[in-house]
Write a protein that holds these residues in place. Structure first.
Motif, PDB file in Angstrom:
ATOM      1  N   LEU A  45       0.839  -1.196   0.000  1.00  0.00           N
ATOM      2  CA  LEU A  45       0.000   0.000   0.000  1.00  0.00           C
ATOM      3  C   LEU A  45       0.875   1.248   0.000  1.00  0.00           C
ATOM      4  CD1 LEU A  45      -2.776   1.308   0.149  1.00  0.00           C
ATOM      5  CD2 LEU A  45      -2.698   1.056   2.637  1.00  0.00           C
ATOM      6  N   ALA A  46       0.920   1.931  -1.140  1.00  0.00           N
ATOM      7  CA  ALA A  46       1.710   3.156  -1.263  1.00  0.00           C
ATOM      8  C   ALA A  46       0.945   4.318  -0.637  1.00  0.00           C
ATOM      9  CB  ALA A  46       2.011   3.454  -2.724  1.00  0.00           C
ATOM     10  N   ILE A  47       1.643   5.147   0.120  1.00  0.00           N
ATOM     11  CA  ILE A  47       0.995   6.238   0.841  1.00  0.00           C
ATOM     12  C   ILE A  47       0.300   7.228  -0.099  1.00  0.00           C
ATOM     13  CG2 ILE A  47       1.415   8.213   2.366  1.00  0.00           C
ATOM     14  CD1 ILE A  47       3.574   6.506   3.715  1.00  0.00           C
ATOM     15  N   PRO A  48       0.928   7.667  -1.211  1.00  0.00           N
ATOM     16  CA  PRO A  48       0.206   8.580  -2.119  1.00  0.00           C
ATOM     17  C   PRO A  48      -1.079   7.964  -2.667  1.00  0.00           C
ATOM     18  CG  PRO A  48       2.550   8.603  -2.598  1.00  0.00           C
ATOM     19  CD  PRO A  48       2.318   7.469  -1.644  1.00  0.00           C
ATOM     20  N   THR A  49      -1.021   6.678  -2.990  1.00  0.00           N
ATOM     21  CA  THR A  49      -2.213   5.989  -3.491  1.00  0.00           C
ATOM     22  C   THR A  49      -3.299   5.950  -2.427  1.00  0.00           C
ATOM     23  OG1 THR A  49      -0.873   4.592  -4.944  1.00  0.00           O
ATOM     24  CG2 THR A  49      -3.095   3.817  -4.428  1.00  0.00           C
ATOM     25  N   LEU A  50      -2.903   5.670  -1.196  1.00  0.00           N
ATOM     26  CA  LEU A  50      -3.858   5.631  -0.086  1.00  0.00           C
ATOM     27  C   LEU A  50      -4.542   6.982   0.085  1.00  0.00           C
ATOM     28  CD1 LEU A  50      -5.102   4.339   2.480  1.00  0.00           C
ATOM     29  CD2 LEU A  50      -3.067   5.132   3.721  1.00  0.00           C
ATOM     30  N   ARG A  51      -3.750   8.041   0.119  1.00  0.00           N
ATOM     31  CA  ARG A  51      -4.312   9.377   0.335  1.00  0.00           C
ATOM     32  C   ARG A  51      -5.250   9.780  -0.791  1.00  0.00           C
ATOM     33  NH1 ARG A  51       1.415  12.139   2.201  1.00  0.00           N
ATOM     34  NH2 ARG A  51       1.447  11.322   4.332  1.00  0.00           N
ATOM     35  N   THR A  52      -4.824   9.539  -2.033  1.00  0.00           N
ATOM     36  CA  THR A  52      -5.657   9.901  -3.180  1.00  0.00           C
ATOM     37  C   THR A  52      -6.968   9.124  -3.170  1.00  0.00           C
ATOM     38  OG1 THR A  52      -3.711  10.413  -4.533  1.00  0.00           O
ATOM     39  CG2 THR A  52      -5.775   9.982  -5.693  1.00  0.00           C
ATOM     40  N   THR A  53      -6.881   7.830  -2.878  1.00  0.00           N
ATOM     41  CA  THR A  53      -8.078   6.985  -2.857  1.00  0.00           C
ATOM     42  C   THR A  53      -9.057   7.436  -1.786  1.00  0.00           C
ATOM     43  OG1 THR A  53      -6.807   5.084  -3.659  1.00  0.00           O
ATOM     44  CG2 THR A  53      -8.922   4.625  -2.602  1.00  0.00           C
ATOM     45  N   LEU A  54      -8.549   7.689  -0.584  1.00  0.00           N
ATOM     46  CA  LEU A  54      -9.425   8.122   0.509  1.00  0.00           C
ATOM     47  C   LEU A  54     -10.024   9.497   0.231  1.00  0.00           C
ATOM     48  CD1 LEU A  54      -7.420   6.945   3.662  1.00  0.00           C
ATOM     49  CD2 LEU A  54      -9.323   5.809   2.512  1.00  0.00           C
ATOM     50  N   ASP A  55      -9.223  10.394  -0.347  1.00  0.00           N
ATOM     51  CA  ASP A  55      -9.733  11.734  -0.678  1.00  0.00           C
ATOM     52  C   ASP A  55     -10.844  11.655  -1.724  1.00  0.00           C
ATOM     53  OD1 ASP A  55      -8.007  12.898   1.092  1.00  0.00           O
ATOM     54  OD2 ASP A  55      -6.556  13.569  -0.412  1.00  0.00           O
TER      55      ASP A  55
END
Length: 203
Positions: A45-55
């Motif tokens: 789980l890449a942090i940028p991907t996590l943030r973008t997905t949650l946003d």
């Protein structure tokens, strides 16, 4: 435009569209949770991907909440003008929203639990970086950056040079003052960055 035409366009057509949309969004929230959990479990789980997905999910939730407020207000305003079939459709929409709101609440709690998320191997990666820097005669002089899945980076300075940051002890303060030029402290930090593959830093 007659009242009947307005009700059909502003309320009923949108209600029918939103009933289908709510099913899609609710399913997406559930699926997104499963995907994030699976990626985190496998340290992918890449942090940028996590943030973008949650946003993106939060934006969709906010949009649906706004649609609900608008359509419910229209329904309450024109309820007496609706026929039985239209009332049933509107009630169906309101019931769909109850399910959606439950799922949205669960998802927001889930998203909140991932604030500050870091892959499990981050401490080992940071220690590896510190060792690599020590071999070059450098020490970490800033915060680590990266997604910790594909890359990691940090500012570092030579061991015998002072930090540009606020000194934390007398030795650091002495070195900082020693290397001042015209009264100004000097920044000796350099940027270092590595790729990560299969949870290992590529040297």
């Amino acid at each position: 435009m007659s009242t009947k035409e307005f009700i059909d366009i502003a309320l009923m057509q949108r209600v029918l569209m939103e009933i289908a949309k709510l099913d899609q969004v609710t399913a997406t929230l559930r699926k997104t949770k499963r995907i994030i959990q699976d990626l985190a479990l496998h340290d992918s789980l890449a942090i940028p991907t996590l943030r973008t997905t949650l946003d993106n999910c939060e934006l969709e939730i906010g949009y649906q909440e706004n649609q609900y407020r608008v359509l419910r207000n229209l329904y309450e305003t024109y309820e007496r003008e609706l026929n039985q079939t239209e009332k049933i459709r509107c009630q169906e929409y309101l019931e769909k929203n109850k399910e959606f709101f439950r799922e949205a609440t669960i998802f927001r709690e889930f998203a909140n639990s991932y604030k500050g998320y870091l892959p499990r191997n981050v401490p080992q990666l940071k220690e590896k970086v510190r060792n690599l820097l020590a071999e070059k005669g450098f020490v970490v002089d800033g915060y680590f950056e990266g997604d910790y899945v594909t890359w990691i980076g940090v500012y570092a300075r030579p061991e015998d040079k002072p930090t540009y940051l606020d000194p934390t002890n007398e030795k650091e303060a002495y070195l900082q003052n020693k290397h001042r030029v015209d009264g100004f402290k000097q920044d000796f930090a350099e940027w270092f960055e590595w790729e990560i593959k299969d949870n290992e830093i590529i040297v």
